[in-house]
Design an enzyme around this catalytic site. Structure first.
Site, PDB file in Angstrom:
ATOM      1  N   LYS A 135       0.701  -1.297   0.082  1.00  0.00           N
ATOM      2  CA  LYS A 135      -0.573   0.039  -0.434  1.00  0.00           C
ATOM      3  C   LYS A 135       0.544   1.393   0.058  1.00  0.00           C
ATOM      4  O   LYS A 135       0.940   2.370  -0.886  1.00  0.00           O
ATOM      5  CB  LYS A 135      -0.818  -0.083   1.290  1.00  0.00           C
ATOM      6  N   GLN A 179      -5.189  -2.267   8.917  1.00  0.00           N
ATOM      7  CA  GLN A 179      -5.155  -2.947   8.729  1.00  0.00           C
ATOM      8  C   GLN A 179      -5.579  -3.907   9.412  1.00  0.00           C
ATOM      9  O   GLN A 179      -5.546  -4.431  10.880  1.00  0.00           O
ATOM     10  CB  GLN A 179      -3.261  -3.221   8.355  1.00  0.00           C
ATOM     11  N   ASP A 202     -11.924   2.706   3.430  1.00  0.00           N
ATOM     12  CA  ASP A 202     -12.123   1.366   3.863  1.00  0.00           C
ATOM     13  C   ASP A 202     -13.527   1.317   3.617  1.00  0.00           C
ATOM     14  O   ASP A 202     -14.027   0.488   2.857  1.00  0.00           O
ATOM     15  CB  ASP A 202     -11.079   0.431   5.032  1.00  0.00           C
TER      16      ASP A 202
HETATM   17  N1  GUE Z   1      -8.141  -2.574   6.346  1.00  0.00           N
HETATM   18  C1  GUE Z   1      -7.907  -3.328   5.627  1.00  0.00           C
HETATM   19  N2  GUE Z   1      -8.666  -3.554   4.365  1.00  0.00           N
HETATM   20  C2  GUE Z   1      -7.841  -3.812   3.393  1.00  0.00           C
HETATM   21  O1  GUE Z   1      -8.262  -3.551   2.014  1.00  0.00           O
HETATM   22  C3  GUE Z   1      -6.965  -5.353   3.455  1.00  0.00           C
HETATM   23  C4  GUE Z   1      -6.608  -5.571   5.406  1.00  0.00           C
HETATM   24  N3  GUE Z   1      -7.734  -4.844   6.069  1.00  0.00           N
HETATM   25  N4  GUE Z   1      -6.194  -6.908   5.578  1.00  0.00           N
HETATM   26  C5  GUE Z   1      -6.084  -7.588   4.329  1.00  0.00           C
HETATM   27  C6  GUE Z   1      -6.846  -7.709   3.147  1.00  0.00           C
HETATM   28  C7  GUE Z   1      -5.975  -8.474   2.000  1.00  0.00           C
HETATM   29  N5  GUE Z   1      -6.257  -7.282   1.150  1.00  0.00           N
HETATM   30  C8  GUE Z   1      -5.674  -7.667  -0.311  1.00  0.00           C
HETATM   31  C9  GUE Z   1      -4.864  -6.159  -1.114  1.00  0.00           C
HETATM   32  C10 GUE Z   1      -4.195  -6.132  -2.181  1.00  0.00           C
HETATM   33  C11 GUE Z   1      -4.261  -8.285  -2.859  1.00  0.00           C
HETATM   34  C12 GUE Z   1      -3.036  -8.164  -3.526  1.00  0.00           C
HETATM   35  O2  GUE Z   1      -2.683  -7.228  -4.553  1.00  0.00           O
HETATM   36  N6  GUE Z   1      -2.664  -9.003  -4.765  1.00  0.00           N
HETATM   37  C13 GUE Z   1      -2.024  -9.133  -5.477  1.00  0.00           C
HETATM   38  C14 GUE Z   1      -0.822 -10.321  -4.983  1.00  0.00           C
HETATM   39  C15 GUE Z   1      -0.117 -10.605  -4.030  1.00  0.00           C
HETATM   40  C16 GUE Z   1       0.938 -12.095  -4.231  1.00  0.00           C
HETATM   41  O3  GUE Z   1       1.370 -12.739  -4.599  1.00  0.00           O
HETATM   42  O4  GUE Z   1       1.317 -11.817  -2.685  1.00  0.00           O
HETATM   43  C17 GUE Z   1      -2.911 -10.248  -6.634  1.00  0.00           C
HETATM   44  O5  GUE Z   1      -4.024 -10.605  -6.702  1.00  0.00           O
HETATM   45  O6  GUE Z   1      -2.425  -9.704  -7.735  1.00  0.00           O
HETATM   46  C18 GUE Z   1      -3.718  -9.077  -2.099  1.00  0.00           C
HETATM   47  C19 GUE Z   1      -5.109  -8.991  -0.676  1.00  0.00           C
HETATM   48  C20 GUE Z   1      -6.543  -6.136   1.685  1.00  0.00           C
HETATM   49  N7  GUE Z   1      -6.877  -6.277   2.635  1.00  0.00           N
END
Ligand code: GUE
Length: 375
Positions: A135, A179, A202
């Site tokens: 982020k 988070q 969020d």
């Molecule tokens: N308050 C809060 N708000 C959130 O929005 C929040 C959170 N807590 N806690 C965790 C989860 C998870 N999350 C992700 C965001 C981007 C990818 C992302 O970009 N993933 C990549 C893969 C990354 C990799 O390869 O490890 C993809 O799907 O292409 C994944 C998961 C937001 N979250």
């Protein structure tokens, strides 16, 4: 917790133990709570949420890794053998980040304001640290300033609330993100309620969710992941109005708000969840499926109506000795089967994930513009 989750699973859960795209689905009559499948639980199942498999809980997998997604630029339509359009979330997210970059610099030049995002991270979960780092990098890439506080795992809720209060009053901060998941000794509800609604980028504040649910009301922010799903549909010219949409999963952070958003877009919406009988029968009628349950490869080709559009929110780590990390990510949807049946499908990774972060940046920009009356 691991044993409690495991013991609550009926024998039906065994049907989902195969994470390959094998034909296990047609006999399954229920979706099961996500905890049922976990081999190793590293965190509280409630905190995992059905959508974000933030825990590095590995699912065993006999399946071959899916072939790399066919890259399609937004609005382009490249065809695979089955004529399926792969919805490239990474490319759309990049396009959105470029738009945000331009807006951030326009705002800075016009009124000298730089949007700011504050992130509060508690504890030392590796995956959370990675997400927060990503982020931060994303903020930098568009010119949004990012602040971060990292608290110890054994911090008190009061300490977290104190930091939230500080950011609530800080004029340089336009968005606050706590988070998730928080350590289990903290009350997530208390913490999320403490974020000033004007800075709730969020979109998790109950007042924002309440407004999202009501006709004629507008939330200040829409939760990032569901918003990213809808944005992907819009930017691929997929119309939602009058369509039958099925959301799989009813979490507060994805399933429920995704269903509300689809309904606001004039879809006819059904929510399928862990207590639904014959989910397959229902998903098979859908023109659009958004799956957010956190079960690797659960949605099989047989669950999908030919020509349907599939948005796969699941990000599930499955054991993979061939991968440098020891695991790889798969979605809720059996990708190889879905591309054969659907008209468009999002890959994992590279689908909804990058959109979530792009929407967080967009919400931060929206917040800064609103606070400074900048159009
Ligand atoms: N308050 C809060 N708000 C959130 O929005 C929040 C959170 N807590 N806690 C965790 C989860 C998870 N999350 C992700 C965001 C981007 C990818 C992302 O970009 N993933 C990549 C893969 C990354 C990799 O390869 O490890 C993809 O799907 O292409 C994944 C998961 C937001 N979250």
């Amino acid at each position: 917790m691991a044993s409690a989750a495991a013991s609550s699973c009926s024998s039906l859960s065994m049907m989902f133990l195969t994470h390959s795209c094998g034909a296990t689905s047609s006999t399954a009559h229920r979706l099961l709570p996500p905890g049922c499948l976990r081999r190793r639980l590293h965190c509280h199942p409630l905190q995992m949420g059905p959508t974000y498999l933030r825990c590095l809980t590995f699912h065993s997998s006999a399946a071959e890794p899916p072939s790399p997604p066919h890259v399609v630029l937004p609005h382009a339509s490249l065809t695979t053998e089955a004529n399926t359009k792969v919805i490239d979330g990474k490319a759309v997210a990049k396009q959105i980040r470029d738009e945000i970059t331009a807006e951030v610099s326009r705002m800075k030049e016009a009124i000298g304001v730089i949007p700011g995002l504050a992130v509060i991270l508690v504890g030392d979960r590796k995956d959370s640290a990675t997400y927060v780092r990503n982020k931060k990098k994303a903020c930098e890439s568009v010119g949004i300033s990012s602040l971060e506080v990292h608290l110890e795992e054994d911090s008190t809720e009061e300490e977290v609330l104190k930091h939230i209060a500080g950011y609530n009053d800080d004029p340089l901060v336009h968005g606050i993100l706590v988070q998730l998941p928080l350590p289990s000794h903290m009350n997530e509800q208390n913490v999320l309620n403490a974020v000033r609604i004007e800075k709730d980028v969020d979109g998790f504040h109950p007042l924002n969710i309440g407004r999202l649910a009501m006709r004629g009301r507008e939330p200040l922010f829409v939760p990032c992941t569901p918003k990213g799903c809808i944005e992907l549909l819009h930017r691929h010219g997929i119309s939602i109005k009058g369509k039958r949409a099925v959301v799989i999963g009813r979490s507060n952070i994805v399933g429920m708000p995704a269903a509300l958003l689809l309904q606001r877009e004039d879809a006819t919406v059904t929510v399928v969840h862990s207590r639904t009988n014959n989910p397959e029968e229902i998903t098979k009628q859908a023109d659009i499926i958004i799956s957010a349950v956190g079960q690797p490869n659960m949605v099989k080709g047989s669950w999908i109506k030919p020509g349907a559009v599939i948005i796969d929110v699941g990000i599930n780590p499955v054991e993979d000795p061939n991968s440098p990390r020891g695991y790889r990510l798969v979605g809720d949807v059996c990708y190889e089967e879905a591309v054969e049946v659907a008209s468009a499908v999002t890959p994992v990774p590279g689908g909804v994930g990058p959109m979530t972060i792009a929407m967080l940046l967009q919400n931060t920009l929206i917040s800064a513009k609103r606070m400074h009356n900048f159009e």
